[in-house]
Motif scaffolding. Structure first.
Motif, PDB file in Angstrom:
ATOM      1  N   PHE A  63       0.849  -1.133  -0.041  1.00 11.41           N
ATOM      2  CA  PHE A  63      -0.107   0.018   0.226  1.00 11.41           C
ATOM      3  C   PHE A  63       0.865   1.398  -0.082  1.00 11.41           C
ATOM      4  O   PHE A  63       0.405   2.252  -0.469  1.00 11.41           O
ATOM      5  CB  PHE A  63      -0.961  -0.088   1.195  1.00 11.41           C
ATOM      6  CG  PHE A  63      -1.919  -0.856   0.882  1.00 11.41           C
ATOM      7  CD1 PHE A  63      -3.232  -0.247   0.046  1.00 11.41           C
ATOM      8  CD2 PHE A  63      -2.632  -2.176   1.382  1.00 11.41           C
ATOM      9  CE1 PHE A  63      -4.439  -1.056  -0.260  1.00 11.41           C
ATOM     10  CE2 PHE A  63      -3.269  -2.938   1.008  1.00 11.41           C
ATOM     11  CZ  PHE A  63      -4.371  -2.539   0.172  1.00 11.41           C
ATOM     12  N   PHE A  64       1.946   1.189   0.571  1.00 10.48           N
ATOM     13  CA  PHE A  64       3.059   2.451   0.414  1.00 10.48           C
ATOM     14  C   PHE A  64       3.196   2.548  -1.118  1.00 10.48           C
ATOM     15  O   PHE A  64       3.359   3.542  -1.564  1.00 10.48           O
ATOM     16  CB  PHE A  64       4.278   2.085   1.419  1.00 10.48           C
ATOM     17  CG  PHE A  64       4.196   2.551   2.724  1.00 10.48           C
ATOM     18  CD1 PHE A  64       3.518   3.854   2.992  1.00 10.48           C
ATOM     19  CD2 PHE A  64       4.566   1.766   3.733  1.00 10.48           C
ATOM     20  CE1 PHE A  64       3.544   4.492   4.315  1.00 10.48           C
ATOM     21  CE2 PHE A  64       4.451   2.313   5.130  1.00 10.48           C
ATOM     22  CZ  PHE A  64       3.766   3.829   5.332  1.00 10.48           C
ATOM     23  N   TYR A  65       3.484   1.391  -1.587  1.00  8.47           N
ATOM     24  CA  TYR A  65       3.919   1.399  -2.945  1.00  8.47           C
ATOM     25  C   TYR A  65       2.768   1.915  -3.796  1.00  8.47           C
ATOM     26  O   TYR A  65       2.999   2.681  -4.989  1.00  8.47           O
ATOM     27  CB  TYR A  65       4.526   0.072  -3.650  1.00  8.47           C
ATOM     28  CG  TYR A  65       4.911  -0.016  -5.046  1.00  8.47           C
ATOM     29  CD1 TYR A  65       6.336   0.898  -5.298  1.00  8.47           C
ATOM     30  CD2 TYR A  65       4.333  -0.166  -5.997  1.00  8.47           C
ATOM     31  CE1 TYR A  65       6.693   0.895  -6.626  1.00  8.47           C
ATOM     32  CE2 TYR A  65       4.736   0.124  -7.526  1.00  8.47           C
ATOM     33  CZ  TYR A  65       6.045   0.431  -7.915  1.00  8.47           C
ATOM     34  OH  TYR A  65       6.583   0.638  -8.892  1.00  8.47           O
ATOM     35  N   ALA A  66       1.544   1.707  -3.565  1.00  7.75           N
ATOM     36  CA  ALA A  66       0.433   2.174  -4.446  1.00  7.75           C
ATOM     37  C   ALA A  66       0.279   3.802  -4.242  1.00  7.75           C
ATOM     38  O   ALA A  66      -0.451   4.225  -5.005  1.00  7.75           O
ATOM     39  CB  ALA A  66      -0.857   1.374  -3.627  1.00  7.75           C
ATOM     40  N   GLY A  67       0.844   4.084  -3.164  1.00  8.12           N
ATOM     41  CA  GLY A  67       0.623   5.752  -2.895  1.00  8.12           C
ATOM     42  C   GLY A  67       0.059   6.413  -1.494  1.00  8.12           C
ATOM     43  O   GLY A  67       0.007   7.378  -1.574  1.00  8.12           O
ATOM     44  N   ALA A  68       0.106   5.532  -0.610  1.00 10.60           N
ATOM     45  CA  ALA A  68      -0.399   5.921   0.817  1.00 10.60           C
ATOM     46  C   ALA A  68       0.788   6.572   1.496  1.00 10.60           C
ATOM     47  O   ALA A  68       1.825   6.328   1.462  1.00 10.60           O
ATOM     48  CB  ALA A  68      -0.809   4.690   1.623  1.00 10.60           C
ATOM     49  N   ARG A  69       0.335   7.816   2.101  1.00 11.59           N
ATOM     50  CA  ARG A  69       0.974   8.584   2.904  1.00 11.59           C
ATOM     51  C   ARG A  69       1.169   7.943   4.330  1.00 11.59           C
ATOM     52  O   ARG A  69       2.107   8.163   5.055  1.00 11.59           O
ATOM     53  CB  ARG A  69       0.731   9.921   2.913  1.00 11.59           C
ATOM     54  CG  ARG A  69       0.749  10.626   1.666  1.00 11.59           C
ATOM     55  CD  ARG A  69       0.534  12.212   1.551  1.00 11.59           C
ATOM     56  NE  ARG A  69       1.581  12.563   2.553  1.00 11.59           N
ATOM     57  CZ  ARG A  69       1.466  13.895   3.017  1.00 11.59           C
ATOM     58  NH1 ARG A  69       0.308  14.502   3.240  1.00 11.59           N
ATOM     59  NH2 ARG A  69       2.654  14.364   3.521  1.00 11.59           N
TER      60      ARG A  69
END
Length: 577
Positions: free
Chosen positions: A506-512
């Protein structure tokens, strides 16, 4: 730059020795080996020694946003696919070496050729990125932050705690915007710290003890409960935090970067005062002073993640004042998300037929639901316990955010997540998955989230959103909540790579920032915790750490849920606000 653990230990020992004695100066010049210079060098060395998959994922996605170029996005995705293919081929070839048969040797020869071809393609992509997008290359290989750079990125109410676990001792740094302190826990080398964390987790999780139902904290329901070892939790606090805590006075938020066994233990469950009475006494937990009462907590995969999140994954108006100038003139996709944003997109409470006894949001690892090939067996998924608490949680979130999009039951499908609702997901400020979470299996089964199973499993929808499928989403979310079990680590076990698996995806998907769990969680208590966190966000917009802190206090106030197994499982990973 990499530095050995022995060098780091030597730096710290020298610095502490110099700090404790008289320091000779030669002439009017400053000795380069002052306590301050050694402390600063050791702080950077510790960062190089702490390598995290989640930190790497943040670096990659921050690079894409910083460049803000569709051509780069395509190259970056191709690069990631090649890396995944390379790693999969490596694992398969290694497995074939154990099979000395003609067919295995032939298969190994074919796969080795594919492996070499993949390496060549990866080299070509890297060369193209280096030539056309040099900023991406720089951002995906972030360097350690200096003390001065770190201090510039902290807010006035924030402090940072860096804990590096070495075989012979554990080293700790405390940093605020204007001060730094460091210490060495000589009695907590890696083996000793692992044993300490294991003792605490034994009363928090069923991992490794599923045959004994009395150890299941999510299903206490009148069964005997193992007392929480408050003395051990206090010992860890006095060894790891108290020595540097003097500089934290006046700071209400603590950002932590930890390594080794500490990646599997939420620091919220540490105890800050000598325990009074017996751990088994009815009033023991109610009178205990917890670290979460003293600070709102957030954790980062690395110190450099602070820069990635506050500088590269933020639009111009949201960038921290301590950020350097942008590497490029582009503002990335986050610049387009101005004005009113979709507040929430949530999925969960899938249609399942298992009996919803006081259920936990977890199940045996992902191997247990595998069907043909790498697809999930939809009947095994469907047989998992129903989650009425997840349904209540999502309905409550829908009331808090009436303009949000909430998919419950039959609408909570993998098709919705990966196809029909992808545009909504890319616009949402908050994203929530409230369901069963499955740990990675011993085979190639990935960790993932359970959604409503289809009639027949296909590659597009088998009812199971794996980590690699989650990584393929395109998010712009300030906050992703994985309201499920064991979503913090790749295998859910102490000693594994911390904050990988679903968190990395989910970090790679763009979550901060991401809310993840460290053990099997109670359905009902988690409902109260998650809805309480979002209610707190509604009262204090943007401060995720403070909202989670308040929700933990509220859950703990219920006499049924005073044990930290109920309220301490979730950790906020990312920036606190």
């Amino acid at each position: 730059m990499r530095i050995g653990a022995w060098r780091l230990g030597l730096l710290i020992l020298l610095g502490l020795a110099l700090a404790g004695g008289a320091l000779a100066r030669a002439g009017s010049g400053q000795d380069p080996d002052t306590p301050e210079s050694l402390r600063a060098e050791a702080f950077e060395a510790a960062q190089w020694a702490i390598v995290s998959d989640a930190a790497d994922a943040l670096a990659k996605v921050s690079a894409r946003f910083a460049e803000g170029d569709d051509a780069l996005g395509q190259l970056a995705e191709r690069r990631e696919r090649l890396i995944q293919r390379r790693d999969a081929l490596e694992r398969e070839v290694e497995g074939l070496y154990a099979q000395d048969t003609p067919s295995a040797r032939e298969r190994r020869r074919i796969l080795s050729r594919s492996y070499e071809q993949t390496l060549a393609e990866l080299g070509e992509v890297d060369a193209e990125i280096q030539e056309s997008f040099p900023a991406f290359a720089e951002l995906t290989s972030p360097r350690a932050l200096s003390v001065t750079e770190t201090q510039a990125l902290l807010n006035p109410d924030e402090a940072l705690l860096l804990v590096f676990v070495n075989p012979e001792a554990t080293y700790v740094w405390g940093i605020t915007s204007d001060r730094i302190e460091w210490a060495r826990a000589a009695d907590l080398g890696e083996a000793a710290l692992t044993a300490s964390v294991d003792r605490l987790r034994a009363s928090l999780t069923t991992a490794g003890a599923r045959s004994d139902p009395t150890l299941d904290p999510a299903l206490f329901a009148g069964r005997p409960v193992r007392a929480y070892d408050r003395a051990e939790a206090y010992r860890l606090y006095t060894s790891l935090i108290q020595p540097v805590e003097g500089i934290f006075a006046g700071h209400s938020t603590l950002i932590t970067v930890v390594s080794g066994p500490l990646t599997t233990l939420p620091l919220a469950a540490l105890v800050t005062a000598p325990p009074v009475g017996e751990d088994t006494a009815p009033e023991a937990l109610a009178t205990t002073e917890w670290l979460i009462d003293r600070y709102a907590l957030a954790t980062l995969p690395s110190v450099s993640s602070l820069k990635a999140l506050r500088c590269h994954l933020a639009a111009d108006e949201d960038r921290h004042p301590g950020c350097p100038a942008r590497l490029t003139g582009g503002d990335g996709r986050r610049a387009m998300l101005t004005g009113d944003r979709l507040p929430l997109v949530a999925f969960g409470a899938p249609v399942l037929t298992g009996t919803p006894e006081p259920a936990a949001r977890g199940a045996p690892d992902a191997d247990g639901i595998l069907g043909e090939g790498q697809l999930a067996d939809v009947e095994k998924l469907r047989a998992l316990p129903d989650l009425p608490g997840a349904r209540a949680e999502l309905m409550a979130l829908g009331r808090i955010y009436p303009k949000g999009v909430v998919r419950i039951g039959a609408a909570a499908t993998e098709t919705a997540v990966r196809k029909t609702d992808t545009d909504l997901l890319s616009e949402a400020r908050f994203v929530v998955f409230s369901t069963h979470g499955l740990m990675a299996g011993a085979s190639f089964a990935e960790p993932g989230l359970v959604l409503t199973p289809p009639g027949t499993a296909t590659a597009e929808d088998d009812g199971y959103l794996t980590a690699s499928e989650a990584a393929g989403l395109r998010l712009n979310a300030d906050f992703v909540v994985l309201s499920a079990c064991n979503t913090a680590a790749s295998d859910g076990r102490p000693g594994g790579e911390g904050l990988s698996g679903l968190a990395r995806a989910f970090f790679y998907a763009g979550a901060r920032s991401i809310l993840v769990s460290h053990w099997e969680v109670s359905d009902q208590a988690t409902t109260a915790l998650i809805t309480g966190t979002f209610a707190g966000l509604d009262r204090t917009p943007g401060n995720r750490a403070v909202a989670l802190q308040g929700a933990m206090r509220e859950v703990r106030a219920d006499r049924r849920w005073q044990h930290p197994a109920y309220w301490a499982a979730f950790t906020l990973v990312g920036t606190p606000s």
